[in-house]
Design a protein around this motif. Sequence first.
Motif, PDB file in Angstrom:
ATOM      1  N   MET A  13       0.842  -1.194   0.000  1.00  0.00           N
ATOM      2  CA  MET A  13       0.000   0.000   0.000  1.00  0.00           C
ATOM      3  C   MET A  13       0.875   1.241   0.000  1.00  0.00           C
ATOM      4  O   MET A  13       2.094   1.166   0.222  1.00  0.00           O
ATOM      5  CB  MET A  13      -0.904   0.006   1.246  1.00  0.00           C
ATOM      6  CG  MET A  13      -1.829  -1.189   1.341  1.00  0.00           C
ATOM      7  SD  MET A  13      -2.771  -1.158   2.882  1.00  0.00           S
ATOM      8  CE  MET A  13      -3.767  -2.626   2.659  1.00  0.00           C
ATOM      9  N   TYR A  14       0.245   2.373  -0.248  1.00  0.00           N
ATOM     10  CA  TYR A  14       0.940   3.661  -0.149  1.00  0.00           C
ATOM     11  C   TYR A  14       1.024   4.028   1.332  1.00  0.00           C
ATOM     12  O   TYR A  14       0.117   4.622   1.892  1.00  0.00           O
ATOM     13  CB  TYR A  14       0.201   4.722  -0.943  1.00  0.00           C
ATOM     14  CG  TYR A  14       0.096   4.410  -2.426  1.00  0.00           C
ATOM     15  CD1 TYR A  14       1.241   4.316  -3.213  1.00  0.00           C
ATOM     16  CD2 TYR A  14      -1.135   4.200  -3.022  1.00  0.00           C
ATOM     17  CE1 TYR A  14       1.159   4.023  -4.564  1.00  0.00           C
ATOM     18  CE2 TYR A  14      -1.232   3.904  -4.376  1.00  0.00           C
ATOM     19  CZ  TYR A  14      -0.081   3.817  -5.140  1.00  0.00           C
ATOM     20  OH  TYR A  14      -0.177   3.523  -6.472  1.00  0.00           O
ATOM     21  N   GLU A  15       2.142   3.689   1.958  1.00  0.00           N
ATOM     22  CA  GLU A  15       2.222   3.781   3.408  1.00  0.00           C
ATOM     23  C   GLU A  15       2.325   5.202   3.922  1.00  0.00           C
ATOM     24  O   GLU A  15       2.169   5.446   5.128  1.00  0.00           O
ATOM     25  CB  GLU A  15       3.399   2.940   3.913  1.00  0.00           C
ATOM     26  CG  GLU A  15       3.231   1.454   3.612  1.00  0.00           C
ATOM     27  CD  GLU A  15       4.060   0.571   4.521  1.00  0.00           C
ATOM     28  OE1 GLU A  15       4.912   1.107   5.267  1.00  0.00           O
ATOM     29  OE2 GLU A  15       3.848  -0.656   4.504  1.00  0.00           O
ATOM     30  N   PHE A  16       2.558   6.178   3.029  1.00  0.00           N
ATOM     31  CA  PHE A  16       2.585   7.571   3.473  1.00  0.00           C
ATOM     32  C   PHE A  16       1.171   8.119   3.664  1.00  0.00           C
ATOM     33  O   PHE A  16       0.998   9.181   4.268  1.00  0.00           O
ATOM     34  CB  PHE A  16       3.351   8.443   2.467  1.00  0.00           C
ATOM     35  CG  PHE A  16       2.756   8.431   1.085  1.00  0.00           C
ATOM     36  CD1 PHE A  16       1.783   9.348   0.717  1.00  0.00           C
ATOM     37  CD2 PHE A  16       3.178   7.504   0.140  1.00  0.00           C
ATOM     38  CE1 PHE A  16       1.238   9.340  -0.563  1.00  0.00           C
ATOM     39  CE2 PHE A  16       2.635   7.483  -1.134  1.00  0.00           C
ATOM     40  CZ  PHE A  16       1.665   8.409  -1.481  1.00  0.00           C
ATOM     41  N   LEU A  17       0.164   7.399   3.145  1.00  0.00           N
ATOM     42  CA  LEU A  17      -1.227   7.817   3.318  1.00  0.00           C
ATOM     43  C   LEU A  17      -1.767   7.307   4.653  1.00  0.00           C
ATOM     44  O   LEU A  17      -1.304   6.305   5.186  1.00  0.00           O
ATOM     45  CB  LEU A  17      -2.096   7.257   2.193  1.00  0.00           C
ATOM     46  CG  LEU A  17      -1.856   7.774   0.775  1.00  0.00           C
ATOM     47  CD1 LEU A  17      -2.758   7.023  -0.210  1.00  0.00           C
ATOM     48  CD2 LEU A  17      -2.112   9.268   0.686  1.00  0.00           C
ATOM     49  N   SER A  18      -2.758   8.009   5.168  1.00  0.00           N
ATOM     50  CA  SER A  18      -3.502   7.479   6.301  1.00  0.00           C
ATOM     51  C   SER A  18      -4.484   6.432   5.786  1.00  0.00           C
ATOM     52  O   SER A  18      -4.750   6.335   4.580  1.00  0.00           O
ATOM     53  CB  SER A  18      -4.258   8.592   7.022  1.00  0.00           C
ATOM     54  OG  SER A  18      -5.262   9.136   6.169  1.00  0.00           O
ATOM     55  N   GLY A  19      -5.040   5.648   6.689  1.00  0.00           N
ATOM     56  CA  GLY A  19      -6.004   4.635   6.291  1.00  0.00           C
ATOM     57  C   GLY A  19      -7.192   5.215   5.557  1.00  0.00           C
ATOM     58  O   GLY A  19      -7.605   4.705   4.509  1.00  0.00           O
ATOM     59  N   ILE A  20      -7.740   6.314   6.067  1.00  0.00           N
ATOM     60  CA  ILE A  20      -8.933   6.902   5.446  1.00  0.00           C
ATOM     61  C   ILE A  20      -8.598   7.517   4.098  1.00  0.00           C
ATOM     62  O   ILE A  20      -9.404   7.435   3.153  1.00  0.00           O
ATOM     63  CB  ILE A  20      -9.588   7.949   6.385  1.00  0.00           C
ATOM     64  CG1 ILE A  20     -10.936   8.384   5.828  1.00  0.00           C
ATOM     65  CG2 ILE A  20      -8.675   9.125   6.623  1.00  0.00           C
ATOM     66  CD1 ILE A  20     -11.974   7.288   5.736  1.00  0.00           C
ATOM     67  N   LYS A  21      -7.420   8.099   3.954  1.00  0.00           N
ATOM     68  CA  LYS A  21      -7.030   8.657   2.651  1.00  0.00           C
ATOM     69  C   LYS A  21      -6.841   7.540   1.623  1.00  0.00           C
ATOM     70  O   LYS A  21      -7.181   7.711   0.445  1.00  0.00           O
ATOM     71  CB  LYS A  21      -5.762   9.496   2.792  1.00  0.00           C
ATOM     72  CG  LYS A  21      -5.988  10.833   3.485  1.00  0.00           C
ATOM     73  CD  LYS A  21      -4.718  11.669   3.518  1.00  0.00           C
ATOM     74  CE  LYS A  21      -4.989  13.033   4.149  1.00  0.00           C
ATOM     75  NZ  LYS A  21      -3.763  13.866   4.225  1.00  0.00           N
TER      76      LYS A  21
ATOM     77  N   LEU B  84      -8.100   4.736  11.442  1.00  0.00           N
ATOM     78  CA  LEU B  84      -8.104   5.206  10.060  1.00  0.00           C
ATOM     79  C   LEU B  84      -7.345   6.515   9.865  1.00  0.00           C
ATOM     80  O   LEU B  84      -6.869   6.805   8.765  1.00  0.00           O
ATOM     81  CB  LEU B  84      -9.544   5.354   9.544  1.00  0.00           C
ATOM     82  CG  LEU B  84     -10.296   4.047   9.302  1.00  0.00           C
ATOM     83  CD1 LEU B  84     -11.704   4.329   8.792  1.00  0.00           C
ATOM     84  CD2 LEU B  84      -9.547   3.156   8.314  1.00  0.00           C
ATOM     85  N   ALA B  85      -7.217   7.305  10.907  1.00  0.00           N
ATOM     86  CA  ALA B  85      -6.492   8.575  10.783  1.00  0.00           C
ATOM     87  C   ALA B  85      -4.979   8.385  10.858  1.00  0.00           C
ATOM     88  O   ALA B  85      -4.215   9.300  10.515  1.00  0.00           O
ATOM     89  CB  ALA B  85      -6.937   9.551  11.881  1.00  0.00           C
TER      90      ALA B  85
ATOM     91  N   LEU C  58      -7.265  -3.404   6.293  1.00  0.00           N
ATOM     92  CA  LEU C  58      -7.453  -2.263   5.395  1.00  0.00           C
ATOM     93  C   LEU C  58      -7.586  -2.725   3.947  1.00  0.00           C
ATOM     94  O   LEU C  58      -8.414  -2.196   3.187  1.00  0.00           O
ATOM     95  CB  LEU C  58      -6.294  -1.279   5.539  1.00  0.00           C
ATOM     96  CG  LEU C  58      -6.451   0.056   4.806  1.00  0.00           C
ATOM     97  CD1 LEU C  58      -7.584   0.876   5.422  1.00  0.00           C
ATOM     98  CD2 LEU C  58      -5.144   0.856   4.838  1.00  0.00           C
ATOM     99  N   ALA C  59      -6.790  -3.715   3.563  1.00  0.00           N
ATOM    100  CA  ALA C  59      -6.876  -4.259   2.207  1.00  0.00           C
ATOM    101  C   ALA C  59      -8.248  -4.879   1.956  1.00  0.00           C
ATOM    102  O   ALA C  59      -8.835  -4.709   0.878  1.00  0.00           O
ATOM    103  CB  ALA C  59      -5.774  -5.287   1.978  1.00  0.00           C
ATOM    104  N   LEU C  60      -8.759  -5.586   2.948  1.00  0.00           N
ATOM    105  CA  LEU C  60     -10.084  -6.195   2.812  1.00  0.00           C
ATOM    106  C   LEU C  60     -11.172  -5.132   2.681  1.00  0.00           C
ATOM    107  O   LEU C  60     -12.061  -5.242   1.833  1.00  0.00           O
ATOM    108  CB  LEU C  60     -10.367  -7.091   4.020  1.00  0.00           C
ATOM    109  CG  LEU C  60      -9.575  -8.396   4.075  1.00  0.00           C
ATOM    110  CD1 LEU C  60      -9.654  -9.026   5.463  1.00  0.00           C
ATOM    111  CD2 LEU C  60     -10.088  -9.380   3.023  1.00  0.00           C
TER     112      LEU C  60
END
Length: 236
Positions: free
Chosen positions: A85-93, A126-127, A141-143
């Motif tokens: 995943m794009y780990e620089f993003l937050s979960g919600i983003k 998520l934040a 998160l992937a699910l």
Amino acid sequence: MLKINHLTKTFGSKRAVDDLTLHIEPGEIYGFIGHNGAGKTTTIKAVSGILQFDSGEIFVDGKSVREDPLGCKRSLAYIPDNPDMYEFLSGIKYLNFISDVFGIPADLRLERIHKYADMFELTADLAQPISAYSHGMKQKLALISALLHDPKLMIMDEPFVGLDPIASHSLKTIMREKCNAGGAIFFSTHVLDVAEKLCDKVAIIKSGKLLVAGTMDEVKGNSSLESVFLELEDQK
């Protein structure tokens, strides 16, 4: 829902998948069993449109993976065993990014994010940046991201690895609900007791070749899935 017809994929001199034919119908949870290196992940990546294959045909909801790869990807969701995943993003983003990719309206995405984040107990995180997530949290998160566009076909590679018991139970519930609504599930697993209890049908593959496929009762008979698997693995 998913038709794999005479699929063959080679890597150099190694035939990773050898003339594999499987058909997964709407409403079915279909387990894909085999030892490490048997060809499960290669098959799953070919079905998902990630890996090109040498010969054969794959159809997702009537569309050819070769001729209409984007159409197939709109109908399916793929969850790898180790999601990148794009780990620089937050979960919600990240979830909003995936929603943008699939064109999910704001009200619908919000409803689905709340529903599945609550089910997987991820709402409070998520934040946070994905880089701070554990493997199990990334799997959750992937699910969630895979469920946002309500796919007709879910393809999962070892989906229960890293999930806690509550998340595993939630995933099993979602899988059955998706199939009851006319969808289909195709997933690989090494957790044979879970497969035996959950799957409508199962296929066992060894060295790229299909050994047996059918309903769970047809495959295991009066034995256990583990016993059948071990017996087939011992055969040369």
